[in-house]
Design an enzyme around this catalytic site. Structure first.
Site, PDB file in Angstrom:
ATOM      1  N   ASP A  42       3.023  10.465   3.486  1.00 13.71           N
ATOM      2  CA  ASP A  42       3.964  11.290   4.236  1.00 13.71           C
ATOM      3  C   ASP A  42       3.180  12.280   5.096  1.00 13.71           C
ATOM      4  OD1 ASP A  42       6.424  11.995   5.002  1.00 13.71           O
ATOM      5  OD2 ASP A  42       6.927  13.160   3.219  1.00 13.71           O
ATOM      6  N   CYS A  55      45.685  24.947 -15.882  1.00 10.46           N
ATOM      7  CA  CYS A  55      47.070  24.665 -16.249  1.00 10.46           C
ATOM      8  C   CYS A  55      47.293  25.292 -17.629  1.00 10.46           C
ATOM      9  CB  CYS A  55      47.302  23.156 -16.304  1.00 10.46           C
ATOM     10  SG  CYS A  55      48.880  22.756 -17.072  1.00 10.46           S
ATOM     11  N   CYS A  82      51.698  18.123 -14.902  1.00 13.08           N
ATOM     12  CA  CYS A  82      52.950  18.527 -15.562  1.00 13.08           C
ATOM     13  C   CYS A  82      53.796  19.474 -14.722  1.00 13.08           C
ATOM     14  CB  CYS A  82      52.639  19.158 -16.914  1.00 13.08           C
ATOM     15  SG  CYS A  82      51.793  20.735 -16.773  1.00 13.08           S
ATOM     16  N   CYS A 126      50.555  19.821 -21.606  1.00 11.76           N
ATOM     17  CA  CYS A 126      50.278  19.056 -20.382  1.00 11.76           C
ATOM     18  C   CYS A 126      49.601  17.726 -20.762  1.00 11.76           C
ATOM     19  CB  CYS A 126      49.376  19.870 -19.462  1.00 11.76           C
ATOM     20  SG  CYS A 126      48.728  18.924 -18.085  1.00 11.76           S
ATOM     21  N   GLU A 149       0.857  -1.192   0.000  1.00  9.29           N
ATOM     22  CA  GLU A 149       0.000   0.000   0.000  1.00  9.29           C
ATOM     23  C   GLU A 149       0.890   1.238   0.000  1.00  9.29           C
ATOM     24  OE1 GLU A 149      -1.613   0.650   4.151  1.00  9.29           O
ATOM     25  OE2 GLU A 149      -0.740  -1.341   4.375  1.00  9.29           O
ATOM     26  N   LYS A 208      11.035   2.435   0.334  1.00  5.27           N
ATOM     27  CA  LYS A 208      11.036   3.860   0.011  1.00  5.27           C
ATOM     28  C   LYS A 208      11.396   4.117  -1.447  1.00  5.27           C
ATOM     29  CE  LYS A 208      10.609   6.166   4.028  1.00  5.27           C
ATOM     30  NZ  LYS A 208      11.693   6.954   4.488  1.00  5.27           N
ATOM     31  N   TYR A 218      -4.775   3.309   7.837  1.00  9.66           N
ATOM     32  CA  TYR A 218      -4.032   2.161   7.309  1.00  9.66           C
ATOM     33  C   TYR A 218      -4.055   0.921   8.183  1.00  9.66           C
ATOM     34  CZ  TYR A 218      -0.339   4.563   9.999  1.00  9.66           C
ATOM     35  OH  TYR A 218       0.359   5.213  10.954  1.00  9.66           O
ATOM     36  N   CYS A 229      50.364  22.406 -11.511  1.00  2.38           N
ATOM     37  CA  CYS A 229      49.554  21.357 -12.138  1.00  2.38           C
ATOM     38  C   CYS A 229      50.030  19.985 -11.653  1.00  2.38           C
ATOM     39  CB  CYS A 229      49.672  21.459 -13.655  1.00  2.38           C
ATOM     40  SG  CYS A 229      48.901  20.051 -14.487  1.00  2.38           S
ATOM     41  N   LYS A 260       2.725   4.593   1.118  1.00  3.35           N
ATOM     42  CA  LYS A 260       3.149   5.135   2.418  1.00  3.35           C
ATOM     43  C   LYS A 260       2.969   6.653   2.373  1.00  3.35           C
ATOM     44  CE  LYS A 260       6.844   5.015   5.806  1.00  3.35           C
ATOM     45  NZ  LYS A 260       6.918   6.432   6.096  1.00  3.35           N
TER      46      LYS A 260
HETATM   47  S1  IVH Z   1       1.616   0.850   8.921  1.00  2.00           S
HETATM   48  C1  IVH Z   1       4.493  -0.497  12.654  1.00  2.00           C
HETATM   49  N1  IVH Z   1       0.929   1.961   6.685  1.00  2.00           N
HETATM   50  O1  IVH Z   1       4.871   5.654   8.358  1.00  2.00           O
HETATM   51  C2  IVH Z   1       3.865   0.709  12.139  1.00  2.00           C
HETATM   52  N2  IVH Z   1       2.228   3.236   8.181  1.00  2.00           N
HETATM   53  O2  IVH Z   1       7.647   5.279   8.979  1.00  2.00           O
HETATM   54  C3  IVH Z   1       2.756   0.330  11.195  1.00  2.00           C
HETATM   55  N3  IVH Z   1       2.706   5.509   7.405  1.00  2.00           N
HETATM   56  O3  IVH Z   1       4.405   5.118  11.764  1.00  2.00           O
HETATM   57  C4  IVH Z   1       2.338   1.450  10.380  1.00  2.00           C
HETATM   58  N4  IVH Z   1       1.624   5.361   5.516  1.00  2.00           N
HETATM   59  O4  IVH Z   1       2.979   6.946  10.537  1.00  2.00           O
HETATM   60  C5  IVH Z   1       1.589   2.118   7.839  1.00  2.00           C
HETATM   61  N5  IVH Z   1       0.188   2.811   4.665  1.00  2.00           N
HETATM   62  C6  IVH Z   1       0.857   2.966   5.814  1.00  2.00           C
HETATM   63  C7  IVH Z   1       1.494   4.178   6.135  1.00  2.00           C
HETATM   64  C8  IVH Z   1       2.187   4.267   7.338  1.00  2.00           C
HETATM   65  C9  IVH Z   1       2.342   6.154   6.295  1.00  2.00           C
HETATM   66  C10 IVH Z   1       3.538   6.097   8.465  1.00  2.00           C
HETATM   67  C11 IVH Z   1       3.104   5.747   9.851  1.00  2.00           C
HETATM   68  C12 IVH Z   1       4.262   4.976  10.415  1.00  2.00           C
HETATM   69  C13 IVH Z   1       5.383   5.553   9.654  1.00  2.00           C
HETATM   70  C14 IVH Z   1       6.626   4.693   9.680  1.00  2.00           C
END
Ligand code: IVH
Length: 681
Positions: free
Chosen positions: A118, A443, A428, A448, A114, A331, A246, A425, A116
């Site tokens: 930010d 140089c 040379c 050279c 899934e 990542k 999540y 240099c 991640k």
């Molecule tokens: S699962 C053991 N799923 O990323 C922690 N985390 O760097 C299980 N995060 O603490 C978290 N998207 O704040 C999970 N799809 C996702 C996520 C996610 C962002 C964050 C979350 C976590 C941090 C770890």
């Protein structure tokens, strides 16, 4: 690394990480980028993996988030909020899978992947279906009560109810639905997810804050974190915060993590239904797919979360430090990483310019492994304050040339060495010179060796004479043996000259001579480019060829005549003028002619493309852009460097740049390489 050295490094890393972590997690401020910070953490994590006896409970790898702010009420999490270890490549993912296999003696795992997000992690507690409490992660064990603020986020339901699942393809088992219904009536459901701000909202809000003269935020994550921890819920409410779920922590009898997402979805929470993956190949495929699409997401994502899908296996795998074994954050290649400068070496260019090059401990940045980065010049070294042995940030933001952007002086061991540019240099021994107002030392010796080598490489490169089969080693040998002293000599070489050289036999010597001789006819623009005049690239060479039509006319051009040419400024005009004032350069031009080098006629062959203007972007497979432009001109067409209403076609190669975007906006006709080649035929 010995254990003693590792310990010293670990201690220093911990201090620096904890300083930046405090700034980031507690004060919502940032001095090093997320990617640089992650990179330091990753180094620490790996060192600790190598020397597990050095892991201490206070290590940043053992702790999650920052200290709770005093003003908020503290809440103890019933189940700790853990963190995730990062991986950055397929190889690291494979290592993880092998490790999992060793942990529970199994070879096959099913995964769930899934995006991640930010943002900022929070946990929500629903009692009898009503949101009663919400908290930040804090240190993972104790968080801060931010219920009031969370309630202002519209994507968080205040009351849970089961929605029917539209188009998910899969149905939740009746047993699970029954249990959810029961818990909504009289029980507790805990949900976790990420509070975030969309990219557009972030920009809008930052603009507004700037207008008011207030503090702006470096990225959406900081803004989300800053907003959710406002003591005044009204202020939090004014920020366009969102929530992305999540995980559901409560046991609802579901066997797979993928079902958690279905449950969340059916409970009316924003979530991603992710993908079940049978193996690493599928994970990598998913990752590739998401990394291509990520730009079009309305929120920032920094990778993909990979979880062992079977919840009982996940549980059995357990936790190490503060992160579960059964989960990894895969990542996206960061555009910034930290590494160590092993050495600083000098590179001498064909014009004699000395460039300090940092030799790095190899790192992966922007998807590729790099081991060197330019430091540009002595001024830049001074500005950065960089020393040999320093830990630095290497960035590869957008462009192709990696640069060193930051030094961590606090990580020094005391053994770092300052780098001083020599006075002479290194090749040379000639005293280096620097022109007024220039930062580059050069140089001045025309003979050279290092300079000469570079010049030869440039002369035979693809954009110049394009002589294949004449590698750097052969060139070095030819110069060393005195067989060539300038590029014109290449065309006079005979089989017998090369035969005595190491690793040459009759056939290979013949082939090399053939390769050189087959390239003795070039276009005027390529010849101008090959001469290696300072500040003259491929485009200017073409402009000069178009304008003068012959080398003789270019040779005789006055400074003011040169300066008047479109796209040629005083610096470039001066370079050209000065080049043809030097006796040695004029002699080389004569010698090239005498050695049999001929200029290809560039008379327009047809008027097939007359009246049409083309712009090229990206790299083509079968020719350089310069060659493509020449072909267009030979057919009577025009080329331009920038898109405008006058452009008729844009020819799009691999990795097109911003011109492509602009062309699409202006609805200019797009032509791919295939079509272009067809048109040339
Ligand atoms: S699962 C053991 N799923 O990323 C922690 N985390 O760097 C299980 N995060 O603490 C978290 N998207 O704040 C999970 N799809 C996702 C996520 C996610 C962002 C964050 C979350 C976590 C941090 C770890």
């Amino acid at each position: 690394m010995t254990k003693g050295e590792a310990k010293k490094r670990i201690d220093k890393l911990k201090k620096v990480i904890s300083y930046h972590r405090y700034l980031y997690h507690v004060l919502d401020r940032q001095e090093a980028s997320d990617a640089a910070f992650d990179s330091l953490k990753h180094e620490l994590y790996e060192l600790e993996q190598e020397f597990p006896e050095l892991i201490t409970p206070g290590s940043p790898t053992q702790r999650v988030g920052g200290k709770p702010l005093k003003q908020f009420k503290k809440v103890k999490h019933r189940i700790p909020m853990l963190s995730i270890e990062d991986v950055f490549s397929g190889e690291e993912l494979k290592k993880w899978e092998d490790y999992l296999g060793r942990m529970i003696l199994s070879k096959k795992f099913e995964y769930f992947t899934e995006p991640k997000i930010d943002g900022f992690a929070v946990t929500l507690i629903y009692k009898k279906g009503i949101l009663v409490s919400g908290a930040t992660r804090g240190d993972g064990r104790i968080g801060e009560d931010i219920t009031q603020n969370l309630k202002t986020i519209e994507s968080i339901p205040l009351k849970l109810k089961i929605h029917s699942l539209p188009n998910t393809g899969k149905k939740l088992p009746k047993k699970i639905i029954k249990k959810i219904e029961r818990l909504i009536k009289k029980g507790t459901i805990e949900i976790r997810g990420e509070v975030y701000i969309g990219k557009k909202d972030f920009e809008k809000l930052n603009k507004k804050l700037k207008k008011k003269g207030g503090k702006t935020f470096a990225n959406p994550r900081n803004l989300a974190a800053g907003s959710i921890r406002q003591l005044d819920p009204k202020l939090a409410a004014s920020r366009p915060l969102k929530f992305f779920a999540y995980d559901v922590i409560t046991n609802l009898g579901h066997k797979k993590h993928s079902q958690s997402h279905q449950i969340l979805f059916s409970l009316g929470l924003k979530t991603d239904l992710g993908k079940e993956c049978k193996n690493l190949k599928e994970i990598i495929g998913y990752w590739n797919n998401i990394s291509k699409k990520r730009k079009s997401f309305s929120f920032q994502i920094d990778g993909v979360v990979v979880t062992v899908n079977d919840r009982s296996v996940f549980k059995k795998l357990g936790v190490v430090g503060k992160s579960p074994r059964g989960i990894r954050a895969f990542k996206f290649s960061p555009q910034e990483v930290t590494t160590v400068i092993k050495d600083i070496r000098l590179q001498i260019g064909r014009t004699g310019a000395l460039t300090p090059i940092a030799i790095l401990k190899p790192v992966r940045v922007g998807g590729v492994v790099i081991s060197r980065a330019t430091l540009h010049n002595a001024e830049e070294i001074k500005r950065l304050g960089v020393r040999i042995g320093d830990t630095v940030v290497v960035s590869r933001a957008g462009d192709v040339i990696p640069a060193i952007t930051k030094v961590f002086p606090k990580l020094r061991s005391g053994r770092e060495k300052e780098f001083k540019l020599p006075k002479d240099c290194p090749s040379c021994g000639t005293k280096l010179l620097r022109q007024k107002q220039e930062v580059i030392w050069r140089c001045p010796n025309p003979n050279c060796f290092a300079k000469k080598k570079r010049y030869f490489h440039h002369f035979i490169s693809k954009r110049a004479f394009d002589i294949v089969g004449l590698g750097p080693k052969i060139i070095n040998k030819l110069i060393e043996e005195g067989l060539v002293s300038d590029p014109a000599d290449l065309f006079k070489l005979k089989e017998g000259d090369i035969l005595p050289l190491e690793r040459f036999a009759k056939k290979s010597a013949q082939n090399l001579i053939k390769a050189i001789q087959s390239k003795n006819i070039v276009s005027l623009s390529k010849l101008i480019y090959a001469l290696g005049i300072r500040n003259i690239g491929e485009q200017t060479s073409q402009d000069l060829a178009d304008h003068f039509g012959s080398l003789d006319r270019l040779k005789k051009a006055s400074f003011s005549e040169l300066e008047k040419i479109k796209d040629i400024g005083p610096i470039v005009a001066k370079s050209i003028y000065e080049f043809f004032q030097k006796k040695g350069n004029l002699e080389l031009v004569e010698k090239l002619k005498k050695s049999g080098v001929k200029i290809k006629s560039s008379k327009i062959k047809s008027s097939k493309l007359k009246g049409l203007t083309f712009v090229l972007t990206g790299s083509l497979n079968v020719m350089t852009r310069g060659e493509a432009k020449e072909k267009i001109r030979l057919l009577g067409g025009d080329t331009s460097e920038s898109i405008s209403e006058k452009t008729d076609f844009i020819i799009v190669g691999n990795d097109p740049g911003s011109k492509f975007k602009k062309a699409k906006k202006l609805k200019i006709k797009i032509m791919e390489e295939k079509e272009f080649l067809k048109m040339l035929r």
